[in-house]
Design an enzyme around this catalytic site. Structure first.
Site, PDB file in Angstrom:
ATOM      1  N   ASP A   4     115.261 -40.316  -0.650  1.00  0.00           N
ATOM      2  CA  ASP A   4     114.323 -39.528   0.170  1.00  0.00           C
ATOM      3  C   ASP A   4     113.559 -40.429   1.142  1.00  0.00           C
ATOM      4  O   ASP A   4     112.346 -40.293   1.302  1.00  0.00           O
ATOM      5  CB  ASP A   4     113.349 -38.764  -0.727  1.00  0.00           C
ATOM      6  CG  ASP A   4     112.658 -37.613   0.009  1.00  0.00           C
ATOM      7  OD1 ASP A   4     113.241 -37.100   0.993  1.00  0.00           O
ATOM      8  OD2 ASP A   4     111.552 -37.226  -0.395  1.00  0.00           O
TER       9      ASP A   4
ATOM     10  N   GLY B 150      95.813 -36.631  -0.673  1.00  0.00           N
ATOM     11  CA  GLY B 150      96.786 -35.625  -0.283  1.00  0.00           C
ATOM     12  C   GLY B 150      97.321 -34.882  -1.489  1.00  0.00           C
ATOM     13  O   GLY B 150      97.197 -35.338  -2.633  1.00  0.00           O
TER      14      GLY B 150
ATOM     15  N   GLY C 227     100.744 -32.300  -2.868  1.00  0.00           N
ATOM     16  CA  GLY C 227     102.082 -31.781  -2.637  1.00  0.00           C
ATOM     17  C   GLY C 227     102.349 -30.626  -3.576  1.00  0.00           C
ATOM     18  O   GLY C 227     101.433 -30.081  -4.206  1.00  0.00           O
ATOM     19  N   GLY C 228     103.609 -30.247  -3.681  1.00  0.00           N
ATOM     20  CA  GLY C 228     103.942 -29.119  -4.528  1.00  0.00           C
ATOM     21  C   GLY C 228     103.717 -29.389  -6.005  1.00  0.00           C
ATOM     22  O   GLY C 228     103.386 -28.479  -6.770  1.00  0.00           O
TER      23      GLY C 228
ATOM     24  N   ALA D 223     107.292 -40.085   6.115  1.00  0.00           N
ATOM     25  CA  ALA D 223     106.175 -39.775   5.222  1.00  0.00           C
ATOM     26  C   ALA D 223     106.170 -40.646   3.975  1.00  0.00           C
ATOM     27  O   ALA D 223     105.131 -40.776   3.317  1.00  0.00           O
ATOM     28  CB  ALA D 223     106.225 -38.300   4.821  1.00  0.00           C
TER      29      ALA D 223
ATOM     30  N   LYS E 192      98.442 -40.916  -8.704  1.00  0.00           N
ATOM     31  CA  LYS E 192      99.284 -39.748  -8.459  1.00  0.00           C
ATOM     32  C   LYS E 192      99.272 -38.918  -9.737  1.00  0.00           C
ATOM     33  O   LYS E 192      99.803 -39.346 -10.766  1.00  0.00           O
ATOM     34  CB  LYS E 192     100.713 -40.171  -8.104  1.00  0.00           C
ATOM     35  CG  LYS E 192     101.644 -39.013  -7.781  1.00  0.00           C
ATOM     36  CD  LYS E 192     103.002 -39.528  -7.338  1.00  0.00           C
ATOM     37  CE  LYS E 192     103.932 -38.393  -6.961  1.00  0.00           C
ATOM     38  NZ  LYS E 192     105.256 -38.905  -6.514  1.00  0.00           N
TER      39      LYS E 192
ATOM     40  N   VAL F 295      97.322 -36.874  -4.948  1.00  0.00           N
ATOM     41  CA  VAL F 295      97.129 -38.326  -4.894  1.00  0.00           C
ATOM     42  C   VAL F 295      95.679 -38.615  -4.519  1.00  0.00           C
ATOM     43  O   VAL F 295      95.156 -38.051  -3.550  1.00  0.00           O
ATOM     44  CB  VAL F 295      98.090 -38.990  -3.886  1.00  0.00           C
ATOM     45  CG1 VAL F 295      97.875 -40.506  -3.866  1.00  0.00           C
ATOM     46  CG2 VAL F 295      99.543 -38.673  -4.238  1.00  0.00           C
TER      47      VAL F 295
END
Length: 353
Positions: free
Chosen positions: A164, A47, A49-50, A168, A69, A54
Site C-alpha cells: 500500500d 487523524g 481512519g476506518g 499518504a 495508533k 492516531v
C-alpha cells in the site's frame, strides 16, 4: 514540563487497558485529549481512519513524544480479528530498524484496548507537499524515491512487502527525510504470518496506486508490485497528477490493467526524459520488465539523479552504469500499448501538429 493530571478528580473510574481510566458509566471509547493511557499522556489527535485513530502523545517517564495508533473500540467489538492484525503490523515494523521506516516501540492488546506506540515524526504526509499546480522538482522526487526504496529494501530483507505504498503513507520530516509508515497491509513470506494476515489471494491496497497484478492476481504480488506503486507515487509527485483516475475503483483498476501510462510531459512541459524513462520502467505492466531488485532500482534512481544534476550544471559527470542502458532498452522495446502516450514534443518535426 507542565504537570500532568491523569483524569479529572472526583469521578469514579475503572481500568482501561494497562493503567488508563474511563468513567464507569461509559462503554469503551476513544481517549480524550489530556487523558492518560498507561504511561502515555494523550496530547493531540493526528487523524482517524476506518479502523484506527492516531494520536501524538508524551511518554510520561521518558518525556519524549510518541505516536499512538489505537484501534477504535467499535471496531474491536465488531471485528475482533483486527486487533490481531494491528499486533501483526507492530511485529512486522518492529523487525525493521532503518531511518526510512517509522520505528515501532511497543504494542498493547487486551479485551478493552489495542494500540501501537510508534516513533513520532515531525513532518507532513507527502500528499500535502505537492499539488497539480505545484508538483515537486524532479530531483526532489528522485530523492524521495531513493529514501522510500531504501526503506522498502530494508523491509524486504525481513521478508515483507508493503502492498500500500502511496503519498499518504510517506511522511517527510523537517530534516528532509522520507519515512514509510503504516504496515497495516504488509505481507510476510512467513507461512505462520500469512495465516494471520490478509490472505495472499485477497485484493488489498489503494486502486489509484495498485499494480496490475495486485488487482488481477494477488497471489503474484511480490516486491516489484511495491516498485510499481512507488512509481505511481513518484509520477504523482512529479506531475501533480495520477497516471490513471477513473470514475470509481473498478474503472481505475481497469485503466492500470489496460491503458498505456500517459507521458508526464502532458502535465509538465520540459519534463526530463531520463526521469520519464525511469518512471516508465517502474510502471511497466509486465512485472518482469520492472527493476529486478531494490539494488537495481536504487542504482537507476541515483544514476538518473546524476544525469539531471549534470544537465542542470549542479553535479559532476555521472558514470553511466549498465542498468540505465538496460532501462533505455526496455523502454524502447515495450509493447506499443504499454508505452507512454506521446506529446507533440516527442514526435519528429514533420509529424508535429
Amino acid at each position: 514540563g507542565k504537570p500532568v493530571t491523569p483524569r479529572p478528580p472526583g469521578r469514579a473510574t475503572q481500568p482501561y487497558g494497562r493503567g488508563a481510566a474511563l468513567p464507569i458509566d461509559h462503554r469503551p471509547r476513544l481517549p480524550q485529549i489530556g487523558s492518560v493511557i498507561d504511561k502515555y499522556h494523550i496530547d493531540e489527535l493526528l487523524g482517524t481512519g476506518g479502523f484506527a485513530a492516531v494520536y501524538r502523545a508524551t511518554h510520561l517517564l521518558l518525556r519524549i513524544p510518541v505516536a499512538i495508533k489505537l484501534l477504535k473500540p467499535e471496531v474491536m467489538a465488531k471485528h475482533p480479528g483486527q486487533a490481531e492484525r494491528l499486533c501483526e503490523e507492530a511485529r512486522f515494523a518492529a523487525q525493521i530498524n532503518h531511518p526510512n521506516v517509522a520505528r515501532v516501540y511497543d504494542v498493547t492488546h487486551s479485551e478493552r484496548i489495542t494500540y501501537i506506540v510508534m516513533e513520532y515524526i515531525d513532518g507532513v504526509p507527502l500528499h500535502e507537499a505537492f499539488s497539480a499546480a505545484q508538483p515537486l522538482p524532479p530531483r526532489e522526487v528522485l530523492r524521495i524515491g531513493i529514501d522510500v526504496a531504501e526503506g522498502l529494501s530494508a523491509a524486504f530483507v525481513q521478508g515483507m512487502i508493503h502492498r500500500d505504498i502511496k503519498p499518504a503513507n510517506i511522511l517527510l520530516t523537517r530534516k528532509g527525510l522520507a519515512k514509510i509508515v503504516d504496515l497495516g497491509l504488509a505481507q510476510s513470506s512467513s507461512a505462520d504470518a500469512r495465516r494471520i494476515s490478509a490472505s495472499p489471494a485477497e485484493v488489498v491496497g489503494t486502486p489509484s496506486y495498485m499494480a496490475p497484478e495486485q488487482a488481477l492476481n494477488p497471489e503474484r504480488v511480490d516486491f516489484r508490485s511495491d516498485i510499481y506503486s512507488l512509481g505511481v507515487t513518484l509520477y504523482h509527485a512529479a506531475t501533480g497528477h495520477l497516471p490513471f483516475r477513473g470514475d470509481d475503483s473498478i474503472q481505475t483498476i481497469s485503466m492500470h490493467l489496460n491503458q498505456p501510462v500517459p507521458s508526464p510531459r502532458l502535465h509538465v512541459k520540459g519534463f526530463p526524459a531520463e526521469l520519464e524513462r525511469m518512471l516508465m520502467c517502474m510502471l511497466a505492466k509486465d512485472i518482469s520488465v520492472r527493476p529486478a531488485s531494490y539494488a537495481q532500482l536504487l542504482e537507476a534512481l541515483r544514476e538518473t539523479d546524476q544525469v539531471l544534476a549534470l544537465e542542470s550544471g549542479d553535479g559532476s559527470r555521472p558514470t553511466r552504469g549498465g542498468l540505465m542502458e538496460r532501462i533505455r532498452g526496455l523502454f524502447s522495446t515495450l509493447p506499443r500499448d504499454q508505452r507512454p502516450s506521446p506529446t507533440s514534443a516527442d514526435l519528429p518535426p514533420k509529424e508535429r501538429p
